[in-house]
Each structure stands twice: as structure tokens, then as C-alpha cells.
Design a protein around this motif. Structure first.
Motif, mmCIF file in Angstrom:
data_model
loop_
_atom_site.group_PDB
_atom_site.id
_atom_site.type_symbol
_atom_site.label_atom_id
_atom_site.label_comp_id
_atom_site.label_asym_id
_atom_site.label_seq_id
_atom_site.Cartn_x
_atom_site.Cartn_y
_atom_site.Cartn_z
ATOM 1 N N UNK A 3 0.855 -1.185 0.000
ATOM 2 C CA UNK A 3 0.000 0.000 0.000
ATOM 3 C C UNK A 3 0.891 1.234 0.000
ATOM 4 N N UNK A 4 0.328 2.366 -0.409
ATOM 5 C CA UNK A 4 1.075 3.603 -0.594
ATOM 6 C C UNK A 4 0.306 4.752 0.054
ATOM 7 N N UNK A 5 1.021 5.618 0.742
ATOM 8 C CA UNK A 5 0.415 6.833 1.285
ATOM 9 C C UNK A 5 0.570 7.933 0.236
ATOM 10 N N UNK A 6 -0.526 8.601 -0.068
ATOM 11 C CA UNK A 6 -0.517 9.666 -1.073
ATOM 12 C C UNK A 6 -0.566 11.044 -0.407
ATOM 13 N N UNK A 7 -0.645 12.077 -1.219
ATOM 14 C CA UNK A 7 -0.626 13.444 -0.699
ATOM 15 C C UNK A 7 -1.822 13.789 0.170
ATOM 16 N N UNK A 50 -7.992 5.183 7.289
ATOM 17 C CA UNK A 50 -7.496 6.538 7.020
ATOM 18 C C UNK A 50 -8.655 7.506 6.781
ATOM 19 N N UNK A 51 -8.883 8.447 7.704
ATOM 20 C CA UNK A 51 -9.965 9.425 7.524
ATOM 21 C C UNK A 51 -9.761 10.321 6.299
ATOM 22 N N UNK A 52 -8.519 10.496 5.877
ATOM 23 C CA UNK A 52 -8.229 11.356 4.734
ATOM 24 C C UNK A 52 -8.248 10.594 3.406
ATOM 25 N N UNK A 53 -8.495 9.273 3.474
ATOM 26 C CA UNK A 53 -8.493 8.420 2.288
ATOM 27 C C UNK A 53 -7.194 8.576 1.499
ATOM 28 N N UNK A 54 -6.091 8.626 2.223
ATOM 29 C CA UNK A 54 -4.780 8.864 1.621
ATOM 30 C C UNK A 54 -4.006 7.587 1.313
ATOM 31 N N UNK A 55 -4.525 6.428 1.694
ATOM 32 C CA UNK A 55 -3.812 5.171 1.486
ATOM 33 C C UNK A 55 -4.483 4.393 0.366
ATOM 34 N N UNK A 56 -3.662 3.968 -0.602
ATOM 35 C CA UNK A 56 -4.174 3.229 -1.756
ATOM 36 C C UNK A 56 -3.255 2.044 -2.045
ATOM 37 N N UNK A 57 -3.794 0.994 -2.703
ATOM 38 C CA UNK A 57 -2.913 -0.094 -3.127
ATOM 39 C C UNK A 57 -2.006 0.401 -4.249
ATOM 40 N N UNK A 58 -0.863 -0.248 -4.419
ATOM 41 C CA UNK A 58 0.064 0.247 -5.441
ATOM 42 C C UNK A 58 -0.444 0.040 -6.865
ATOM 43 N N UNK A 59 -1.567 -0.619 -7.039
ATOM 44 C CA UNK A 59 -2.174 -0.774 -8.359
ATOM 45 C C UNK A 59 -3.082 0.407 -8.710
ATOM 46 N N UNK A 62 -3.182 6.567 -8.553
ATOM 47 C CA UNK A 62 -2.615 7.604 -7.692
ATOM 48 C C UNK A 62 -1.302 7.162 -7.050
ATOM 49 N N UNK A 63 -1.101 5.869 -6.958
ATOM 50 C CA UNK A 63 0.109 5.342 -6.307
ATOM 51 C C UNK A 63 1.362 5.529 -7.159
ATOM 52 N N UNK A 64 1.205 5.653 -8.452
ATOM 53 C CA UNK A 64 2.375 5.755 -9.340
ATOM 54 C C UNK A 64 3.299 6.893 -8.921
ATOM 55 N N UNK A 65 2.755 8.031 -8.630
ATOM 56 C CA UNK A 65 3.544 9.206 -8.219
ATOM 57 C C UNK A 65 4.101 9.030 -6.814
#
Length: 109
Positions: A3-7, A50-59, A62-65
């Protein structure tokens, strides 16, 4: 597949994800958290917390960046295993778009 944390985490840093992570793969910077890609076991328990919905799977597109940013800073920032204080203005930052420019504080630049 980690999983990846995004902005979405920037300036929010709620840390609910840290409390449920079974492998302690979160690392903390001044303005956000990141996930260490080699430590994440892809269990997915952090994503719905995550209340901010900032975590996504690497697939997720949004995870690419953010996958390289997570890997880079997980090697530098300290590991976090317990939920710490949430920024006082976290709710004001929740949902703010394009927060990448706030990744570092003035002191870190």
C-alpha cells in the motif's frame, strides 16, 4: 503489492492506520506518513482506517507518483508504531487537493 500513502496525508497525519498495522511499516515525517514497501504485507487493514483516504494499493493510478516517495522517505524517516498527536489543523487540511507542495515544512527545505 504494498500500500502507498498519497498526498492526502500531508498536513493531516491522522495516524489511525498506525494503530492497525500488524507489521509496523509506517514511517513519520514532519508533515505526513509513508509506508515502507518492503515491510508492507499487503493486508489492507490500514486503507479503510485513514480518515483522509490517503492510502491506496500500489495498483491504484494515484500510487504511481507516490510509491517512489514512500520508498525514499521510509528509508530516512523514523519508524512509528503508536499513534501520536494529530495536528491541530488536520481537519482543515482534509480533502485539500494538490498538497504535494506542502510535503516539507519551511524548516525542512
Amino acid at each position: 503489492m504494498p500500500y502507498v500513502v498519497t498526498d492526502g496525508c500531508i498536513r493531516c497525519k491522522y495516524q489511525d492506520c498506525v494503530e492497525v498495522c500488524p507489521v509496523d511499516c509506517f514511517y513519520e515525517g514532519e508533515t505526513m506518513l509513508v509506508i515502507h514497501p518492503d515491510e508492507c504485507i499487503d493486508c489492507g487493514v490500514c486503507e479503510p482506517e485513514c480518515p483522509a483516504e490517503a492510502i491506496v494499493p500500489d495498483t491504484d493510478p494515484r500510487a504511481e507518483r507516490w510509491a517512489p516517495i514512500n520508498a525514499k522517505y521510509a528509508a530516512i524517516w523514523p519508524n512509528i508504531t503508536d499513534k501520536g498527536p494529530v495536528p491541530d489543523d488536520a481537519d482543515a487540511w482534509k480533502g485539500v487537493p494538490d498538497k504535494e507542495k506542502f510535503l516539507f515544512s519551511a524548516e525542512e527545505m
